[in-house]
Design a protein around this motif. Structure first.
Motif, mmCIF file in Angstrom:
data_model
loop_
_atom_site.group_PDB
_atom_site.id
_atom_site.type_symbol
_atom_site.label_atom_id
_atom_site.label_comp_id
_atom_site.label_asym_id
_atom_site.label_seq_id
_atom_site.Cartn_x
_atom_site.Cartn_y
_atom_site.Cartn_z
ATOM 1 N N VAL A 113 -11.167 7.281 -35.491
ATOM 2 C CA VAL A 113 -10.305 8.152 -36.288
ATOM 3 C C VAL A 113 -10.116 7.507 -37.654
ATOM 4 N N ALA A 114 -10.184 8.331 -38.694
ATOM 5 C CA ALA A 114 -10.032 7.849 -40.063
ATOM 6 C C ALA A 114 -9.192 8.829 -40.863
ATOM 7 N N ALA A 115 -8.877 8.432 -42.093
ATOM 8 C CA ALA A 115 -8.128 9.299 -42.993
ATOM 9 C C ALA A 115 -9.057 10.075 -43.920
ATOM 10 N N SER A 116 -10.365 9.849 -43.798
ATOM 11 C CA SER A 116 -11.354 10.548 -44.613
ATOM 12 C C SER A 116 -12.623 10.751 -43.802
ATOM 13 N N LYS A 117 -13.234 11.907 -43.933
ATOM 14 C CA LYS A 117 -14.473 12.182 -43.206
ATOM 15 C C LYS A 117 -15.662 11.434 -43.803
ATOM 16 N N ASP A 118 -15.477 10.840 -44.981
ATOM 17 C CA ASP A 118 -16.573 10.160 -45.676
ATOM 18 C C ASP A 118 -16.694 8.683 -45.322
ATOM 19 N N VAL A 119 -15.928 8.215 -44.365
ATOM 20 C CA VAL A 119 -15.980 6.795 -43.980
ATOM 21 C C VAL A 119 -17.353 6.456 -43.421
ATOM 22 N N ASP A 120 -17.912 5.354 -43.902
ATOM 23 C CA ASP A 120 -19.184 4.841 -43.374
ATOM 24 C C ASP A 120 -18.854 3.779 -42.325
ATOM 25 N N LEU A 121 -18.944 4.160 -41.067
ATOM 26 C CA LEU A 121 -18.539 3.255 -39.994
ATOM 27 C C LEU A 121 -19.399 1.999 -39.917
ATOM 28 N N SER A 122 -20.607 2.080 -40.413
ATOM 29 C CA SER A 122 -21.514 0.927 -40.319
ATOM 30 C C SER A 122 -21.064 -0.234 -41.203
ATOM 31 N N SER A 123 -20.218 0.046 -42.195
ATOM 32 C CA SER A 123 -19.741 -1.022 -43.080
ATOM 33 C C SER A 123 -18.218 -0.989 -43.256
ATOM 34 N N ASN A 161 -1.967 3.281 -43.821
ATOM 35 C CA ASN A 161 -1.587 2.556 -45.038
ATOM 36 C C ASN A 161 -2.765 1.962 -45.793
ATOM 37 N N GLY A 162 -3.978 2.251 -45.338
ATOM 38 C CA GLY A 162 -5.171 1.803 -46.044
ATOM 39 C C GLY A 162 -5.626 0.401 -45.709
ATOM 40 N N GLU A 163 -4.976 -0.242 -44.751
ATOM 41 C CA GLU A 163 -5.385 -1.596 -44.358
ATOM 42 C C GLU A 163 -6.710 -1.570 -43.601
ATOM 43 N N ALA A 164 -7.002 -0.448 -42.952
ATOM 44 C CA ALA A 164 -8.271 -0.257 -42.244
ATOM 45 C C ALA A 164 -8.822 1.114 -42.596
ATOM 46 N N ASP A 165 -10.145 1.233 -42.551
ATOM 47 C CA ASP A 165 -10.787 2.517 -42.851
ATOM 48 C C ASP A 165 -10.767 3.457 -41.649
ATOM 49 N N ALA A 166 -10.762 2.876 -40.450
ATOM 50 C CA ALA A 166 -10.804 3.679 -39.229
ATOM 51 C C ALA A 166 -10.229 2.871 -38.086
ATOM 52 N N GLU A 179 -3.888 15.546 -33.675
ATOM 53 C CA GLU A 179 -3.342 16.906 -33.691
ATOM 54 C C GLU A 179 -1.997 16.980 -34.398
ATOM 55 N N ASP A 180 -1.209 15.925 -34.310
ATOM 56 C CA ASP A 180 0.124 15.916 -34.914
ATOM 57 C C ASP A 180 0.137 15.406 -36.356
ATOM 58 N N SER A 181 -1.040 15.057 -36.893
ATOM 59 C CA SER A 181 -1.085 14.436 -38.220
ATOM 60 C C SER A 181 -1.190 15.445 -39.361
ATOM 61 N N ASN A 182 -1.274 16.742 -39.031
ATOM 62 C CA ASN A 182 -1.391 17.788 -40.061
ATOM 63 C C ASN A 182 -2.570 17.556 -41.007
ATOM 64 N N GLY A 183 -3.680 17.117 -40.434
ATOM 65 C CA GLY A 183 -4.895 16.931 -41.219
ATOM 66 C C GLY A 183 -5.016 15.585 -41.894
ATOM 67 N N GLU A 184 -3.993 14.747 -41.767
ATOM 68 C CA GLU A 184 -4.041 13.420 -42.404
ATOM 69 C C GLU A 184 -5.088 12.535 -41.730
ATOM 70 N N LEU A 185 -5.216 12.663 -40.421
ATOM 71 C CA LEU A 185 -6.176 11.872 -39.659
ATOM 72 C C LEU A 185 -7.198 12.790 -39.015
ATOM 73 N N MET A 186 -8.407 12.272 -38.812
ATOM 74 C CA MET A 186 -9.485 13.087 -38.249
ATOM 75 C C MET A 186 -10.473 12.208 -37.479
ATOM 76 N N PHE A 187 -11.162 12.812 -36.529
ATOM 77 C CA PHE A 187 -12.217 12.114 -35.815
ATOM 78 C C PHE A 187 -13.456 12.023 -36.703
ATOM 79 N N VAL A 188 -14.099 10.862 -36.659
ATOM 80 C CA VAL A 188 -15.321 10.654 -37.438
ATOM 81 C C VAL A 188 -16.367 9.986 -36.542
ATOM 82 N N GLY A 189 -17.631 10.192 -36.864
ATOM 83 C CA GLY A 189 -18.703 9.560 -36.097
ATOM 84 C C GLY A 189 -18.797 10.109 -34.686
ATOM 85 N N ASP A 190 -19.578 9.429 -33.881
ATOM 86 C CA ASP A 190 -19.814 9.848 -32.505
ATOM 87 C C ASP A 190 -18.865 9.136 -31.546
#
Length: 242
Positions: A113-123, A161-166, A179-190
């Motif tokens: 889970v991340a705050a942006s769908k553009d997170v590159d999990l590999s780095s 708070n931005g200390e971690a990307d995901a 579900e309770d984050s009102n779009g602030e958080l989202m699932f990313v990657g597999d």
């Protein structure tokens, strides 16, 4: 005098038997819906309901003990309680230190889970709770940087708070948070399949207690009550036993 001695001995034996039938159930109380502390300050959740039912079927009396995750195995081994029932996945590494019952939750997905769908999990910088299979997985990812926290709440806070990307955690834990984050958080990657299901941890010497709980778990699988309980707490789409 002899009758008094016999009576005292019988009383002592009864007390010993009662003590032996009381099982201290260790849990974290911080990982809903597996386990959490409710508004009354009591241990609640899927594992509280499950543990009480297992003890009932096994003819045991349950006492619940709250313990922080990072010391939950050492305190089992040292005798502070008799079982761990805390969303603990069965792994070969843990099985070298403690024993496990059969699984009462089938192998389930972990998710990012991340705050942006553009997170590159590999780095990315990825948060996980200390001593979990998720933390071990992130550490093995190569380019990603693992940051560990003592509690699951802290891993979510690190993303906010931005200390971690995901964050990587059990998907069942993350779904209501997203579900309770009102779009602030989202699932990313597999999703990631980790562990061999969730079981009760016991000291390796407690073979009789393990057998009692294994029998109780089997009976709940056979009569359908375990699958019904899983769906009650994790939703109709939750993974269940065949």
């Amino acid at each position: 005098m002899k009758k008094l001695l016999i009576g005292a001995a019988a009383l002592a034996l009864s007390a010993t038997m009662a003590l032996a039938d009381t099982v201290r159930m260790g849990t974290e109380g911080a990982y809903p819906p597996y386990n959490f502390i409710n508004d009354k300050g009591e241990i609640d959740g899927f594992e509280r309901e499950l543990g009480d039912e297992l003890c009932k079927r096994a003819g045991l009396t349950c006492e619940w003990v709250k313990n922080d995750w990072d010391s939950i195995i050492p305190n089992l081994v040292s005798g502070n309680y008799d079982t761990i029932i805390a969303g603990m996945s069965i792994t070969p590494e843990r099985d070298e230190v403690i024993d496990f019952t059969q699984a009462y939750i089938p192998p389930a997905a972990s998710a990012f889970v991340a705050a942006s769908k553009d997170v590159d999990l590999s780095s990315a910088v990825i948060a996980a709770q200390t001593g979990t299979i998720q933390a071990a997985h992130v550490a093995s990812m190569g380019g990603a940087t693992l940051v560990e926290f003592a509690t699951p709440e802290e891993t979510i806070a690190a993303v906010r708070n931005g200390e971690a990307d995901a964050v990587l955690a059990d998907k069942d834990y993350l779904i209501p948070i997203v579900e309770d984050s009102n779009g602030e958080l989202m699932f990313v990657g597999d999703d990631v399949a980790l562990g061999g299901g969730v079981g009760m941890g016991l000291r390796e010497s407690d073979t009789e207690l393990k057998a009692k709980f294994d029998a109780a778990i089997t009976s709940m699988k056979e009569d359908g009550t375990l699958n019904a309980m899983i769906k009650k707490w994790f939703g109709e789409d939750a993974a269940v036993f065949d």
